[in-house]
Design a protein around this motif. Sequence first.
Motif, PDB file in Angstrom:
ATOM      1  N   MET A 101      32.809  -5.876  20.544  1.00 44.02           N
ATOM      2  CA  MET A 101      32.414  -5.068  19.806  1.00 44.02           C
ATOM      3  C   MET A 101      31.561  -5.994  18.087  1.00 44.02           C
ATOM      4  O   MET A 101      31.036  -5.975  17.184  1.00 44.02           O
ATOM      5  CB  MET A 101      33.913  -5.103  18.786  1.00 44.02           C
ATOM      6  N   TRP A 104      31.929  -2.421  10.661  1.00 49.30           N
ATOM      7  CA  TRP A 104      33.014  -1.276  11.796  1.00 49.30           C
ATOM      8  C   TRP A 104      34.579  -1.406  10.957  1.00 49.30           C
ATOM      9  O   TRP A 104      34.917  -0.344  11.312  1.00 49.30           O
ATOM     10  CB  TRP A 104      32.829  -2.794  13.008  1.00 49.30           C
ATOM     11  N   SER A 132      28.567  -7.194   9.485  1.00 45.77           N
ATOM     12  CA  SER A 132      28.605  -6.063  10.037  1.00 45.77           C
ATOM     13  C   SER A 132      30.478  -5.368  10.629  1.00 45.77           C
ATOM     14  O   SER A 132      30.701  -5.082  11.436  1.00 45.77           O
ATOM     15  CB  SER A 132      27.650  -6.133  11.996  1.00 45.77           C
ATOM     16  N   GLN A 133      31.048  -6.893  10.443  1.00 44.64           N
ATOM     17  CA  GLN A 133      32.096  -6.436  10.463  1.00 44.64           C
ATOM     18  C   GLN A 133      32.601  -5.194   9.860  1.00 44.64           C
ATOM     19  O   GLN A 133      33.903  -4.569   9.949  1.00 44.64           O
ATOM     20  CB  GLN A 133      33.310  -7.827  10.468  1.00 44.64           C
ATOM     21  N   ILE A 161      34.050   2.104   8.942  1.00 42.43           N
ATOM     22  CA  ILE A 161      34.173   3.059  10.752  1.00 42.43           C
ATOM     23  C   ILE A 161      35.364   3.424  10.962  1.00 42.43           C
ATOM     24  O   ILE A 161      36.032   5.042  11.261  1.00 42.43           O
ATOM     25  CB  ILE A 161      33.193   2.711  11.572  1.00 42.43           C
ATOM     26  N   THR A 162      36.164   2.330  11.515  1.00 40.69           N
ATOM     27  CA  THR A 162      37.293   2.474  11.985  1.00 40.69           C
ATOM     28  C   THR A 162      38.602   2.520  11.130  1.00 40.69           C
ATOM     29  O   THR A 162      39.346   3.541  11.492  1.00 40.69           O
ATOM     30  CB  THR A 162      37.691   0.802  12.671  1.00 40.69           C
TER      31      THR A 162
END
Length: 194
Positions: free
Chosen positions: A1, A48, A44-45, A51-52
Amino acid sequence: MLVVTAAHAQSNPTEGTHSEAGTPGGDAHGGGVFPPFDQSTFASQLLWLAITFGLFYLLMSRVIVPRIGSILEHRRDRIAQDLDEANRLKEEGDNAIAAYEQELADARKKAAAIAEAAREKAKAAANAERTSTEAELSAKMAEAEKSIAAIKAKALADVDTIAEETASDLVKHLLGGSVTKAEVADAIRAASGK
């Protein structure tokens, strides 16, 4: 990821080589910084993570929470039904116990009444038997008294005759003479005070 940016890939030329000794510049992650703490990958972390978190939130709110809610509601309804059934059965049991106790009390009253009636009947029968026996004994006593009086009268009547005969025989044997019946009778009457 992990998303690797182009700037990161160009800044670390030794990224493709491994160094087991841990020499500087030979680190597998470059620069000795733990990748989640690398500031160049924060964006980006965070993306994500959002989103998660959103997917997890949707999964929880649309699938898991309604299922748990329906299970809890079903259990609550089942418990309520079981409690209602238990209360109904308890009331039926209480009513049955009350009816049993009432019937038992009625049976005891009837038994007491039957026992009292039997006692009274036995007492009346005993009284009637006693009265009958007393009457029978009284009749026998009266008859016996009459018989005794007759025997006594006969014995008293015979006593004078027996006394006269005995006195006459005694005079003959003791004195050797004879005495008339009239003389003996007069002597007996004088001796008895008649």
